[in-house]
Motif scaffolding. Structure first.
Motif, PDB file in Angstrom:
ATOM      1  N   SER A   1      -0.465 -10.588  40.310  1.00 55.51           N
ATOM      2  CA  SER A   1      -0.896  -9.155  40.681  1.00 55.51           C
ATOM      3  C   SER A   1      -1.565  -8.642  39.179  1.00 55.51           C
ATOM      4  O   SER A   1      -1.331  -9.230  38.061  1.00 55.51           O
ATOM      5  CB  SER A   1       0.319  -8.234  41.000  1.00 55.51           C
ATOM      6  N   ALA A   2      -2.247  -7.475  39.085  1.00 55.83           N
ATOM      7  CA  ALA A   2      -2.759  -6.889  37.865  1.00 55.83           C
ATOM      8  C   ALA A   2      -1.464  -6.312  37.332  1.00 55.83           C
ATOM      9  O   ALA A   2      -0.673  -5.552  37.857  1.00 55.83           O
ATOM     10  CB  ALA A   2      -3.910  -5.942  38.241  1.00 55.83           C
ATOM     11  N   VAL A   3      -1.366  -6.613  35.953  1.00 57.84           N
ATOM     12  CA  VAL A   3      -0.405  -5.741  35.311  1.00 57.84           C
ATOM     13  C   VAL A   3      -1.036  -5.258  34.101  1.00 57.84           C
ATOM     14  O   VAL A   3      -1.792  -6.089  33.232  1.00 57.84           O
ATOM     15  CB  VAL A   3       0.660  -7.075  34.633  1.00 57.84           C
ATOM     16  N   ILE A   4      -0.937  -4.242  33.612  1.00 59.13           N
ATOM     17  CA  ILE A   4      -1.402  -3.523  32.629  1.00 59.13           C
ATOM     18  C   ILE A   4      -0.650  -2.831  31.708  1.00 59.13           C
ATOM     19  O   ILE A   4       0.535  -1.978  31.869  1.00 59.13           O
ATOM     20  CB  ILE A   4      -2.375  -1.972  33.138  1.00 59.13           C
ATOM     21  N   PRO A   5      -0.611  -3.445  30.533  1.00 61.06           N
ATOM     22  CA  PRO A   5       0.165  -2.895  29.394  1.00 61.06           C
ATOM     23  C   PRO A   5       0.025  -1.758  28.765  1.00 61.06           C
ATOM     24  O   PRO A   5      -1.215  -1.645  28.440  1.00 61.06           O
ATOM     25  CB  PRO A   5       0.232  -4.087  28.232  1.00 61.06           C
ATOM     26  N   VAL A   6       0.819  -0.800  28.563  1.00 61.95           N
ATOM     27  CA  VAL A   6       0.600   0.425  27.659  1.00 61.95           C
ATOM     28  C   VAL A   6       1.700   0.587  26.788  1.00 61.95           C
ATOM     29  O   VAL A   6       2.850   0.961  27.182  1.00 61.95           O
ATOM     30  CB  VAL A   6       0.507   1.777  28.829  1.00 61.95           C
ATOM     31  N   THR A   7       1.138   0.582  25.519  1.00 63.70           N
ATOM     32  CA  THR A   7       2.052   0.984  24.535  1.00 63.70           C
ATOM     33  C   THR A   7       2.556   2.244  24.205  1.00 63.70           C
ATOM     34  O   THR A   7       1.422   3.101  24.079  1.00 63.70           O
ATOM     35  CB  THR A   7       1.476   0.011  23.238  1.00 63.70           C
ATOM     36  N   GLY A   8       3.618   2.731  24.102  1.00 60.46           N
ATOM     37  CA  GLY A   8       4.020   4.000  23.853  1.00 60.46           C
ATOM     38  C   GLY A   8       5.372   4.389  23.926  1.00 60.46           C
ATOM     39  O   GLY A   8       6.168   3.674  24.810  1.00 60.46           O
ATOM     40  N   ASP A   9       5.769   5.547  23.633  1.00 62.76           N
ATOM     41  CA  ASP A   9       7.180   6.136  23.666  1.00 62.76           C
ATOM     42  C   ASP A   9       7.161   7.067  24.906  1.00 62.76           C
ATOM     43  O   ASP A   9       6.487   8.027  24.823  1.00 62.76           O
ATOM     44  CB  ASP A   9       7.739   6.660  22.806  1.00 62.76           C
ATOM     45  N   VAL A  10       7.919   6.803  26.135  1.00 58.48           N
ATOM     46  CA  VAL A  10       7.703   7.713  27.197  1.00 58.48           C
ATOM     47  C   VAL A  10       8.409   9.071  26.989  1.00 58.48           C
ATOM     48  O   VAL A  10       8.148   9.921  27.697  1.00 58.48           O
ATOM     49  CB  VAL A  10       8.259   7.037  28.475  1.00 58.48           C
ATOM     50  N   ALA A  11       9.035   9.086  25.846  1.00 55.88           N
ATOM     51  CA  ALA A  11       9.751  10.303  25.608  1.00 55.88           C
ATOM     52  C   ALA A  11       8.806  11.340  24.959  1.00 55.88           C
ATOM     53  O   ALA A  11       9.062  12.719  24.678  1.00 55.88           O
ATOM     54  CB  ALA A  11      10.932  10.217  24.882  1.00 55.88           C
ATOM     55  N   THR A  12       7.657  10.938  24.577  1.00 61.43           N
ATOM     56  CA  THR A  12       6.583  11.653  24.040  1.00 61.43           C
ATOM     57  C   THR A  12       5.417  12.075  24.975  1.00 61.43           C
ATOM     58  O   THR A  12       5.101  11.419  25.875  1.00 61.43           O
ATOM     59  CB  THR A  12       6.023  10.882  22.877  1.00 61.43           C
ATOM     60  N   ALA A  13       4.794  13.068  24.480  1.00 63.40           N
ATOM     61  CA  ALA A  13       3.594  13.613  25.481  1.00 63.40           C
ATOM     62  C   ALA A  13       2.418  12.378  25.192  1.00 63.40           C
ATOM     63  O   ALA A  13       1.842  12.232  26.271  1.00 63.40           O
ATOM     64  CB  ALA A  13       2.943  14.927  24.816  1.00 63.40           C
ATOM     65  N   ASP A  14       2.219  12.080  24.109  1.00 64.96           N
ATOM     66  CA  ASP A  14       1.165  11.014  23.890  1.00 64.96           C
ATOM     67  C   ASP A  14       1.400   9.713  24.966  1.00 64.96           C
ATOM     68  O   ASP A  14       0.801   9.233  25.461  1.00 64.96           O
ATOM     69  CB  ASP A  14       1.126  10.733  22.590  1.00 64.96           C
ATOM     70  N   GLY A  15       2.866   9.135  24.749  1.00 64.19           N
ATOM     71  CA  GLY A  15       3.184   8.171  25.546  1.00 64.19           C
ATOM     72  C   GLY A  15       3.140   8.567  27.051  1.00 64.19           C
ATOM     73  O   GLY A  15       2.613   7.431  27.738  1.00 64.19           O
ATOM     74  N   GLN A  16       3.321   9.358  27.468  1.00 63.71           N
ATOM     75  CA  GLN A  16       3.150   9.712  29.026  1.00 63.71           C
ATOM     76  C   GLN A  16       1.812   9.897  29.422  1.00 63.71           C
ATOM     77  O   GLN A  16       1.122   9.450  30.199  1.00 63.71           O
ATOM     78  CB  GLN A  16       3.953  11.153  29.294  1.00 63.71           C
ATOM     79  N   ALA A  17       0.870  10.679  28.485  1.00 64.26           N
ATOM     80  CA  ALA A  17      -0.465  10.675  28.749  1.00 64.26           C
ATOM     81  C   ALA A  17      -1.207   9.300  28.722  1.00 64.26           C
ATOM     82  O   ALA A  17      -2.063   9.057  29.580  1.00 64.26           O
ATOM     83  CB  ALA A  17      -1.013  11.512  27.420  1.00 64.26           C
ATOM     84  N   ALA A  18      -0.692   8.454  27.906  1.00 59.35           N
ATOM     85  CA  ALA A  18      -1.413   6.799  27.943  1.00 59.35           C
ATOM     86  C   ALA A  18      -0.771   6.299  29.247  1.00 59.35           C
ATOM     87  O   ALA A  18      -1.772   5.828  29.812  1.00 59.35           O
ATOM     88  CB  ALA A  18      -0.693   6.119  26.854  1.00 59.35           C
ATOM     89  N   LEU A  19       0.283   6.551  29.817  1.00 58.06           N
ATOM     90  CA  LEU A  19       0.721   5.804  31.179  1.00 58.06           C
ATOM     91  C   LEU A  19      -0.254   6.358  32.116  1.00 58.06           C
ATOM     92  O   LEU A  19      -0.987   5.685  33.179  1.00 58.06           O
ATOM     93  CB  LEU A  19       2.039   6.416  31.561  1.00 58.06           C
ATOM     94  N   LEU A  20      -0.409   7.866  32.243  1.00 54.66           N
ATOM     95  CA  LEU A  20      -1.206   8.443  33.370  1.00 54.66           C
ATOM     96  C   LEU A  20      -2.851   8.190  33.329  1.00 54.66           C
ATOM     97  O   LEU A  20      -3.390   8.293  34.122  1.00 54.66           O
ATOM     98  CB  LEU A  20      -0.867   9.924  33.467  1.00 54.66           C
ATOM     99  N   GLU A  21      -2.951   7.904  31.914  1.00 54.38           N
ATOM    100  CA  GLU A  21      -4.659   7.435  31.795  1.00 54.38           C
ATOM    101  C   GLU A  21      -4.751   6.053  32.582  1.00 54.38           C
ATOM    102  O   GLU A  21      -5.835   5.796  33.008  1.00 54.38           O
ATOM    103  CB  GLU A  21      -4.919   7.541  30.381  1.00 54.38           C
ATOM    104  N   ALA A  22      -3.684   5.300  32.354  1.00 57.86           N
ATOM    105  CA  ALA A  22      -3.854   3.745  32.953  1.00 57.86           C
ATOM    106  C   ALA A  22      -3.781   3.962  34.451  1.00 57.86           C
ATOM    107  O   ALA A  22      -4.312   3.127  35.110  1.00 57.86           O
ATOM    108  CB  ALA A  22      -3.013   2.888  32.128  1.00 57.86           C
ATOM    109  N   CYS A  23      -2.910   4.807  34.775  1.00 60.49           N
ATOM    110  CA  CYS A  23      -2.575   5.073  36.299  1.00 60.49           C
ATOM    111  C   CYS A  23      -2.466   6.435  36.631  1.00 60.49           C
ATOM    112  O   CYS A  23      -1.367   6.805  36.743  1.00 60.49           O
ATOM    113  CB  CYS A  23      -1.184   4.194  36.749  1.00 60.49           C
ATOM    114  N   PRO A  24      -3.396   7.239  36.874  1.00 57.56           N
ATOM    115  CA  PRO A  24      -3.664   8.374  37.185  1.00 57.56           C
ATOM    116  C   PRO A  24      -2.799   8.918  38.522  1.00 57.56           C
ATOM    117  O   PRO A  24      -2.312  10.050  38.611  1.00 57.56           O
ATOM    118  CB  PRO A  24      -5.029   8.817  37.261  1.00 57.56           C
TER     119      PRO A  24
END
Length: 259
Positions: A57-80
């Motif tokens: 399967s496709a596995v996409i790594p996203v580095t960041g802290d999910v407790a921060t706005a930037d971390g959450q934004a990066a996750l949703l940019e990778a998977c909107p």
């Protein structure tokens, strides 16, 4: 069993190791495209490569802290528009509650309650519109059976559980489920750290602390992250659409209650 998840997309927070990684692995095995997350870029990249290689399967790594706005934004940019969201984050360190100042308490609540609520807010309406969504919150067995030293973790995660209970009922008719998984003692880095901290505080070997913990578990063993991941994948599956607003203990029978 075919979980009916082939082609679905999933975000699994804090998934470079431990229980989060096990959940991501099982979802990838079920055919999901999985976004995994962690703060150590090198480790996360290696985990993504290994997971993709073993599952196809496709596995996409996203580095960041999910407790921060930037971390959450990066996750949703990778998977909107995720079909599945697994909320997970490392708990506060093992500590006597007297040692917690306001800053530490707020950080713990943000990491283990607020972050999951914020991510849920961002994805839930899209899930409702598509008539399918699965949100799984990884909390802790200490929500039902609090342990001294884990007071902040227990409190924040109990708060998340209560918060999500009403939300789950409000979206159930739209094909969206929200459940929690409550792990007991599993063979993870976090357990190793907790045992080491307790051993140091008491001045005894770590092996003694582990033996004492195992004595409280009727199964008489540590949990395997792989079996935790399998439970998560089932709650996310096409077969679990009538399960919502529930907290599933996976603790080898340690909780002594009937309900």
């Amino acid at each position: 069993m075919d979980l009916g998840l082939a082609g679905r997309t999933a975000i699994v927070c804090a998934s470079s190791r431990g229980l989060g990684r096990a959940c991501a692995q099982k979802l990838a095995e079920a055919g999901c495209t999985v976004v995994i997350n962690g703060r150590d870029r090198e480790r996360l990249t290696a985990v993504a490569f290994a997971m993709a290689e073993t599952t196809g399967s496709a596995v996409i790594p996203v580095t960041g802290d999910v407790a921060t706005a930037d971390g959450q934004a990066a996750l949703l940019e990778a998977c909107p528009a995720p079909d599945i969201l697994v909320n997970n984050n490392a708990g506060p360190p093992f500590r006597d509650f007297r040692e917690l100042d306001r800053e530490a308490i707020l950080a713990g609540v943000t990491a283990n309650m607020v972050a999951a609520i914020e991510l849920t807010q961002k994805v839930i309406d899209g899930m409702r519109a598509r008539r399918f969504g699965r949100i799984v919150n990884i909390t802790s067995g200490s929500v039902k059976m609090p342990l001294p030293g884990l007071d902040l973790s227990s409190g924040a995660r109990a708060g998340l559980t209560a918060f999500m209970a009403g939300v789950a009922r409000s979206v159930a008719a739209d094909g969206v489920t929200i459940n929690a998984l409550l792990p007991g003692i599993f063979e993870t880095d976090r357990l190793t750290a907790m045992i080491a901290a307790t051993a140091e505080k008491r001045g005894v070997p770590a092996e003694q602390i582990e033996a004492e913990r195992l004595a409280t578990v009727p199964a008489r063993r540590l949990g395997d992250p792989d079996e935790f991941g399998a439970a998560c994948a089932f709650l996310c599956s096409a077969h679990a659409g009538y399960i919502t607003g529930q907290s599933l203990l996976i603790d080898g029978g340690a909780f002594p209650g009937a309900f």
